[in-house]
Design a protein around this motif. Structure first.
Motif, PDB file in Angstrom:
ATOM      1  N   ASN A 140     -11.368  -8.066   6.565  1.00  0.00           N
ATOM      2  CA  ASN A 140     -12.266  -6.928   6.338  1.00  0.00           C
ATOM      3  C   ASN A 140     -11.562  -5.574   6.481  1.00  0.00           C
ATOM      4  O   ASN A 140     -12.135  -4.619   6.989  1.00  0.00           O
ATOM      5  N   ILE A 141     -10.317  -5.492   6.019  1.00  0.00           N
ATOM      6  CA  ILE A 141      -9.578  -4.225   6.016  1.00  0.00           C
ATOM      7  C   ILE A 141      -9.538  -3.729   4.571  1.00  0.00           C
ATOM      8  O   ILE A 141      -9.044  -4.425   3.676  1.00  0.00           O
ATOM      9  N   ILE A 142     -10.042  -2.512   4.341  1.00  0.00           N
ATOM     10  CA  ILE A 142     -10.172  -1.954   3.002  1.00  0.00           C
ATOM     11  C   ILE A 142      -9.195  -0.799   2.836  1.00  0.00           C
ATOM     12  O   ILE A 142      -8.998   0.012   3.754  1.00  0.00           O
ATOM     13  N   CYS A 143      -8.587  -0.713   1.673  1.00  0.00           N
ATOM     14  CA  CYS A 143      -7.676   0.386   1.365  1.00  0.00           C
ATOM     15  C   CYS A 143      -8.475   1.668   1.147  1.00  0.00           C
ATOM     16  O   CYS A 143      -9.410   1.704   0.356  1.00  0.00           O
ATOM     17  N   GLY A 144      -8.102   2.738   1.867  1.00  0.00           N
ATOM     18  CA  GLY A 144      -8.838   3.987   1.814  1.00  0.00           C
ATOM     19  C   GLY A 144      -8.339   4.956   0.754  1.00  0.00           C
ATOM     20  O   GLY A 144      -7.364   4.698   0.032  1.00  0.00           O
ATOM     21  N   TYR A 145      -9.020   6.067   0.695  1.00  0.00           N
ATOM     22  CA  TYR A 145      -8.738   7.146  -0.259  1.00  0.00           C
ATOM     23  C   TYR A 145      -7.312   7.667  -0.072  1.00  0.00           C
ATOM     24  O   TYR A 145      -6.747   7.550   1.012  1.00  0.00           O
ATOM     25  N   HIS A 146      -6.747   8.237  -1.128  1.00  0.00           N
ATOM     26  CA  HIS A 146      -5.382   8.785  -1.154  1.00  0.00           C
ATOM     27  C   HIS A 146      -4.311   7.697  -1.184  1.00  0.00           C
ATOM     28  O   HIS A 146      -3.127   8.005  -1.078  1.00  0.00           O
ATOM     29  N   LEU A 147      -4.720   6.442  -1.322  1.00  0.00           N
ATOM     30  CA  LEU A 147      -3.758   5.338  -1.324  1.00  0.00           C
ATOM     31  C   LEU A 147      -3.899   4.502  -2.586  1.00  0.00           C
ATOM     32  O   LEU A 147      -4.955   4.447  -3.212  1.00  0.00           O
ATOM     33  N   GLY A 148      -2.808   3.830  -2.942  1.00  0.00           N
ATOM     34  CA  GLY A 148      -2.819   2.865  -4.024  1.00  0.00           C
ATOM     35  C   GLY A 148      -2.398   1.500  -3.514  1.00  0.00           C
ATOM     36  O   GLY A 148      -1.730   1.385  -2.486  1.00  0.00           O
ATOM     37  N   ILE A 149      -2.808   0.466  -4.229  1.00  0.00           N
ATOM     38  CA  ILE A 149      -2.399  -0.909  -3.914  1.00  0.00           C
ATOM     39  C   ILE A 149      -1.566  -1.429  -5.071  1.00  0.00           C
ATOM     40  O   ILE A 149      -1.979  -1.357  -6.236  1.00  0.00           O
ATOM     41  N   ALA A 150      -0.381  -1.960  -4.758  1.00  0.00           N
ATOM     42  CA  ALA A 150       0.441  -2.661  -5.747  1.00  0.00           C
ATOM     43  C   ALA A 150       0.457  -4.134  -5.328  1.00  0.00           C
ATOM     44  O   ALA A 150       1.088  -4.488  -4.325  1.00  0.00           O
ATOM     45  N   VAL A 205       0.866  -1.169   0.000  1.00  0.00           N
ATOM     46  CA  VAL A 205       0.000   0.000   0.000  1.00  0.00           C
ATOM     47  C   VAL A 205       0.909   1.227   0.000  1.00  0.00           C
ATOM     48  O   VAL A 205       1.897   1.285   0.748  1.00  0.00           O
ATOM     49  N   PHE A 206       0.593   2.216  -0.842  1.00  0.00           N
ATOM     50  CA  PHE A 206       1.463   3.394  -0.940  1.00  0.00           C
ATOM     51  C   PHE A 206       0.632   4.665  -1.074  1.00  0.00           C
ATOM     52  O   PHE A 206      -0.522   4.630  -1.524  1.00  0.00           O
ATOM     53  N   THR A 207       1.219   5.773  -0.673  1.00  0.00           N
ATOM     54  CA  THR A 207       0.534   7.064  -0.768  1.00  0.00           C
ATOM     55  C   THR A 207       0.584   7.537  -2.211  1.00  0.00           C
ATOM     56  O   THR A 207       1.658   7.701  -2.771  1.00  0.00           O
ATOM     57  N   LYS A 208      -0.590   7.758  -2.800  1.00  0.00           N
ATOM     58  CA  LYS A 208      -0.652   8.186  -4.202  1.00  0.00           C
ATOM     59  C   LYS A 208      -0.836   9.683  -4.339  1.00  0.00           C
ATOM     60  O   LYS A 208      -0.632  10.251  -5.418  1.00  0.00           O
ATOM     61  N   ASP A 209      -1.260  10.353  -3.274  1.00  0.00           N
ATOM     62  CA  ASP A 209      -1.309  11.815  -3.286  1.00  0.00           C
ATOM     63  C   ASP A 209      -1.118  12.343  -1.871  1.00  0.00           C
ATOM     64  O   ASP A 209      -1.276  11.611  -0.888  1.00  0.00           O
ATOM     65  N   SER A 210      -0.728  13.617  -1.792  1.00  0.00           N
ATOM     66  CA  SER A 210      -0.398  14.199  -0.499  1.00  0.00           C
ATOM     67  C   SER A 210      -0.345  15.713  -0.628  1.00  0.00           C
ATOM     68  O   SER A 210      -0.439  16.266  -1.729  1.00  0.00           O
ATOM     69  N   GLU A 211      -0.179  16.377   0.504  1.00  0.00           N
ATOM     70  CA  GLU A 211      -0.080  17.834   0.496  1.00  0.00           C
ATOM     71  C   GLU A 211       1.257  18.298  -0.070  1.00  0.00           C
ATOM     72  O   GLU A 211       1.385  19.433  -0.524  1.00  0.00           O
ATOM     73  N   THR A 212       2.265  17.451  -0.016  1.00  0.00           N
ATOM     74  CA  THR A 212       3.557  17.756  -0.636  1.00  0.00           C
ATOM     75  C   THR A 212       3.941  16.593  -1.541  1.00  0.00           C
ATOM     76  O   THR A 212       3.702  15.423  -1.210  1.00  0.00           O
ATOM     77  N   ALA A 213       4.545  16.901  -2.677  1.00  0.00           N
ATOM     78  CA  ALA A 213       4.918  15.861  -3.635  1.00  0.00           C
ATOM     79  C   ALA A 213       5.946  14.906  -3.045  1.00  0.00           C
ATOM     80  O   ALA A 213       6.002  13.728  -3.427  1.00  0.00           O
ATOM     81  N   GLU A 214       6.764  15.397  -2.108  1.00  0.00           N
ATOM     82  CA  GLU A 214       7.820  14.561  -1.517  1.00  0.00           C
ATOM     83  C   GLU A 214       7.254  13.405  -0.689  1.00  0.00           C
ATOM     84  O   GLU A 214       7.936  12.395  -0.468  1.00  0.00           O
ATOM     85  N   ASP A 215       6.009  13.541  -0.217  1.00  0.00           N
ATOM     86  CA  ASP A 215       5.416  12.496   0.620  1.00  0.00           C
ATOM     87  C   ASP A 215       4.734  11.397  -0.186  1.00  0.00           C
ATOM     88  O   ASP A 215       4.255  10.409   0.378  1.00  0.00           O
ATOM     89  N   ILE A 216       4.693  11.554  -1.500  1.00  0.00           N
ATOM     90  CA  ILE A 216       4.076  10.531  -2.346  1.00  0.00           C
ATOM     91  C   ILE A 216       5.027   9.340  -2.501  1.00  0.00           C
ATOM     92  O   ILE A 216       6.228   9.508  -2.648  1.00  0.00           O
ATOM     93  N   GLY A 217       4.472   8.148  -2.429  1.00  0.00           N
ATOM     94  CA  GLY A 217       5.281   6.946  -2.604  1.00  0.00           C
ATOM     95  C   GLY A 217       5.709   6.292  -1.314  1.00  0.00           C
ATOM     96  O   GLY A 217       6.415   5.285  -1.343  1.00  0.00           O
ATOM     97  N   ALA A 218       5.305   6.835  -0.159  1.00  0.00           N
ATOM     98  CA  ALA A 218       5.573   6.141   1.113  1.00  0.00           C
ATOM     99  C   ALA A 218       4.819   4.817   1.079  1.00  0.00           C
ATOM    100  O   ALA A 218       3.626   4.780   0.761  1.00  0.00           O
ATOM    101  N   SER A 219       5.503   3.727   1.396  1.00  0.00           N
ATOM    102  CA  SER A 219       4.889   2.415   1.190  1.00  0.00           C
ATOM    103  C   SER A 219       4.988   1.541   2.435  1.00  0.00           C
ATOM    104  O   SER A 219       5.872   1.706   3.276  1.00  0.00           O
ATOM    105  N   ALA A 220       4.047   0.616   2.527  1.00  0.00           N
ATOM    106  CA  ALA A 220       4.034  -0.371   3.612  1.00  0.00           C
ATOM    107  C   ALA A 220       3.487  -1.673   3.047  1.00  0.00           C
ATOM    108  O   ALA A 220       2.590  -1.674   2.196  1.00  0.00           O
TER     109      ALA A 220
END
Length: 395
Positions: free
Chosen positions: A282-292, A259-274
């Motif tokens: 029953n855990i769903i990926c929320g808004y502002h995130l992407g799934i790889a 799971v990674f951050t696909k958008d943020s308030e700063t461009a530098e914070d995009i791409g943080a992954s876990a």
């Protein structure tokens, strides 16, 4: 000690002029009184040494405009400080090591705020005279010394744990740089640069935090769950929400997903992954995130999470992000950004080595957190009764 006593009964204001040859000290929010030369930010002054205030070992110096936030420090050596500070020296009935802990208690911070003056919150000042008028009833000097020794011991233990954490983080950074090639330009044997979409199926979530009647109850993995953690596990405090059956089918997290951050308030914070480190229910990926979701023949999820953190991958995300007040990626970017991919066998070895160090960091961090929690409990026990006395006197 009488509840009618004030801090002026335990401290006197020092207005001694500075002297040449003494180090210039500055008050910081987190580290107390430190050498100005050691600060990351350089603070120049045109004042001569004698225009500064002299501070002697054991004195307390505080920032008038920030004392209500706890901006003070105990001097561990002689020095000079800004004339904008207030310097107080302990009287014979006060141990300043005790005061350095006492002044951090919730009740004393409240009193520093209550006795500060200003038209707005960011202009509040605690003047020396008002400091001396704050009601205070500390314990006897022998008891002060006993409390100071106990809390100093906690601080020393916490400092050791923090040093271990910092050392492990340096080890992780060194290991990461040793393992991963610097760029895709010259790759070692067995390594390839592959588009993210060649090694993983990527989708962007649009599941918001709102709960709607008629939808299915779920728990949401949100932006901060990913940004603050390297591994997504069932014990994280996920948010309760609802989602449609289609959203659940598309964005339910599976073991091994990245799971990674696909958008943020700063461009530098995009791409943080876990990485999703275990099966989730029953855990769903929320808004502002992407799934790889890793393609098993090409990459493992554990490895992919580390590969997405590579500096040049993060830089590609930063450059591709669109926005003004909030920056975000388009799915097309996933076709263009490449990750470094060795053999599956090497991926597993790399992920295991890096994870082992991160595990050590997590254990040491928890130990430091436990010590801080214990210290907080000790401070509440030591200062709770006195705080009530001070509260009654102030009111």
């Amino acid at each position: 000690m009488s509840a009618s006593t004030t801090l002026g009964d335990f401290f006197r204001v020092r207005k001694e002029k500075g002297e040449a040859g003494l180090p210039t000290l500055s008050v910081t929010m987190n580290d107390g009184l430190v050498d100005r030369a050691d600060l990351d930010r350089k603070m120049e002054t045109n004042l001569a040494p004698e225009e500064h205030l002299r501070v002697r070992e054991g004195d307390i110096a505080y920032n008038m405009m920030r004392m209500w936030q706890g901006a003070f420090g105990r001097a561990e050596k002689d020095g000079i400080v800004s004339p904008a500070y207030v310097v107080v020296e302990p009287r014979e009935n006060m141990d300043s090591r005790f005061a350095a802990h006492w002044f951090k208690s919730a009740r004393m911070i409240y009193l520093f705020w209550a006795y500060s003056y200003g038209l707005t919150q960011d202009r509040l000042r605690l003047y020396a005279d008002d400091f001396c008028h704050i009601p205070a009833g500390p314990p006897s000097l022998p008891e002060q010394k006993r409390i100071a020794e106990a809390l100093d011991a906690y601080d020393q233990a916490i400092a050791r744990e923090n040093a271990y954490v910092a050392a492990k983080k340096r080890q992780f950074s060194w290991l990461y740089k040793e393992i991963f090639p610097d760029s895709s330009a010259t790759l070692p044997d067995g390594w390839k640069a592959e588009p993210i979409t060649s090694v993983a199926k990527v989708r962007f979530s649009g599941v918001d935090k709102k709960s709607a009647q008629g939808e299915i109850e779920v728990r949401l993995c949100n932006y901060m769950d990913v940004f603050n953690n390297r591994r997504i596990t069932a014990d994280l405090p996920f948010m309760d929400a609802t989602a449609t059956a289609r959203e659940i089918e598309a964005f339910a997290l599976q073991h091994g997903d990245v799971v990674f951050t696909k958008d943020s308030e700063t461009a530098e914070d995009i791409g943080a992954s876990a990485v999703v480190a275990e099966p989730l229910d029953n855990i769903i990926c929320g808004y502002h995130l992407g799934i790889a979701r890793a393609k098993p023949k090409h990459v493992t999820g554990e490895y992919l999470a580390y590969a997405l953190r590579h500096p040049w991958v993060r830089e590609e995300f930063r450059k591709a992000a669109n926005g003004v007040t909030r920056f975000g990626l388009n799915l097309d970017v996933m076709d263009q950004v490449h990750v470094l991919v060795p053999s599956l066998e090497r991926q597993k070895a790399i992920a295991a080595a890096l994870h082992a160090v991160e595990d050590e960091i997590a254990i040491l961090t928890k130990q430091a957190d436990a010590l801080r929690l214990q210290k907080k409990g000790i401070m509440q026990r030591f200062f709770g009764e006195e705080s009530l006395v001070a509260n009654e006197a102030a009111e």
